[in-house]
Design an enzyme around this catalytic site. Structure first.
Site, mmCIF file in Angstrom:
data_model
loop_
_atom_site.group_PDB
_atom_site.id
_atom_site.type_symbol
_atom_site.label_atom_id
_atom_site.label_comp_id
_atom_site.label_asym_id
_atom_site.label_seq_id
_atom_site.Cartn_x
_atom_site.Cartn_y
_atom_site.Cartn_z
ATOM 1 N N ARG A 51 84.077 37.149 61.694
ATOM 2 C CA ARG A 51 83.066 38.219 61.788
ATOM 3 C C ARG A 51 82.947 38.744 63.223
ATOM 4 N NH1 ARG A 51 84.541 37.538 57.677
ATOM 5 N NH2 ARG A 51 83.456 36.967 55.750
ATOM 6 N N SER A 63 75.251 39.556 53.248
ATOM 7 C CA SER A 63 75.141 38.178 53.721
ATOM 8 C C SER A 63 74.430 38.166 55.071
ATOM 9 C CB SER A 63 76.539 37.567 53.850
ATOM 10 O OG SER A 63 76.468 36.255 54.335
ATOM 11 N N GLU A 99 74.485 36.980 60.816
ATOM 12 C CA GLU A 99 75.664 37.843 60.734
ATOM 13 C C GLU A 99 75.235 39.305 60.802
ATOM 14 O OE1 GLU A 99 78.673 38.994 57.093
ATOM 15 O OE2 GLU A 99 78.390 36.874 57.538
#
Length: 295
Positions: free
Chosen positions: A167, A217, A287
């Site tokens: 990520r 998420s 995230e």
């Protein structure tokens, strides 16, 4: 109306909650929708000349905009969405919808993009975050990207220079903005590709609360653990602050169930981080990006 930017779609004091997946976010001073690189360059040049801040929102999927909104220019690439194929190389502008791009690859029997068939967002945002799911990620197929630097220069960045990680990409530090990207795909079988995409979409529908606004998420996967599992073990499923709650369907998601605000999201994220750390000793790392000003 900014006379120097006449002809460009620019909206003043525009509420960003109408454009974010979470359905939260205060106003942008100026929200701009450039149709091409020339219009984009004009906006950035004007903002830099006037010492006005500017940023690109992408599809605003894995993002929370605070309730006070964003000063200066917010640029959205909705109209910069062309997708081209050259042999097995797919080139997409930053505003191209990621899910629709995977469908184009499927239509031409090209494999490699199946993992992204259910990931909301844009090509630009997917490159920025090195988006991934079900064992695949953008870095596996990425060739290069054209980017706009903070000074307004356009340059090309290779996969090596992008320094992808989980990520993560180098442009998260440099401030460069993706305006288009190239991906290396492979010839495949249409039916096989279609079946795999159907399988992944079915899994997503079973496990994720797609029926509610959310930022996707919320937390990165901690080494050796799953964020959703840790949240569930801390008995936080269904926990609610204001109009935002931890999803009963998947604890790794926070959903907007009743006109929630960005502050509700931030307060719930902070509460989950603290509670999970107290319960398991693992500190979760968000995230989702959080930007803008508080009220």
């Amino acid at each position: 109306m900014i006379t120097e930017l006449h002809g460009i779609d620019i909206r003043e004091n525009e509420p960003l909650k109408h454009y974010t997946y979470t359905k939260v976010g205060g106003p942008a001073d100026f929200l701009a929708f450039p149709r091409n690189h020339y219009e984009l360059s004009r906006i950035v040049a004007y903002a830099n000349k006037e010492n006005m801040p500017w940023l690109v929102l992408g599809n605003a999927s894995n993002l929370i905009v605070r309730d006070g909104g964003i000063r200066g220019f917010v640029i959205m690439f909705d109209k910069l969405n062309a997708v081209h194929l050259n042999g097995y190389t797919l080139e997409a502008e930053a505003g191209a919808n990621l899910i629709e791009t995977t469908k184009i690859a499927k239509f031409h029997s090209l494999t490699g993009f199946e993992f992204a068939c259910g990931i909301p967002g844009s090509i630009g945002g997917a490159v920025f975050m090195n988006a991934g799911a079900y064992g695949g990620e953008i870095s596996h197929i990425f060739l290069s990207a054209k980017v706009l630097t903070p000074s307004g220069e356009i340059k090309t960045i290779s996969a090596r220079d992008m320094a992808f990680g989980y990520r993560h990409s180098a442009i998260q530090e440099t401030g460069d903005i993706v305006i288009s990207a190239k991906f290396a795909l492979k010839p495949g079988n249409y039916d096989t590709i279609s079946q795999e995409m159907n399988r992944l979409n079915h899994l997503r529908q079973l496990k994720q609360p797609l029926e509610f606004p959310s930022c996707g998420s919320v937390f990165k996967r901690p080494p050796g653990h799953f964020a959703g599992q840790l949240i569930m073990e801390a008995n936080l499923k269904g926990h609610r602050i204001g109009g935002v709650e931890v999803s009963e369907k998947h604890a790794g998601f926070m959903i907007n169930v009743a006109d929630g605000t960005a502050k509700d999201y931030e307060d719930l994220i902070a509460y989950v981080i603290e509670t999970v750390e107290n319960h398991s000793g693992v500190r979760l790392e968000p995230e989702v990006r959080i930007i803008g000003e508080n009220l």
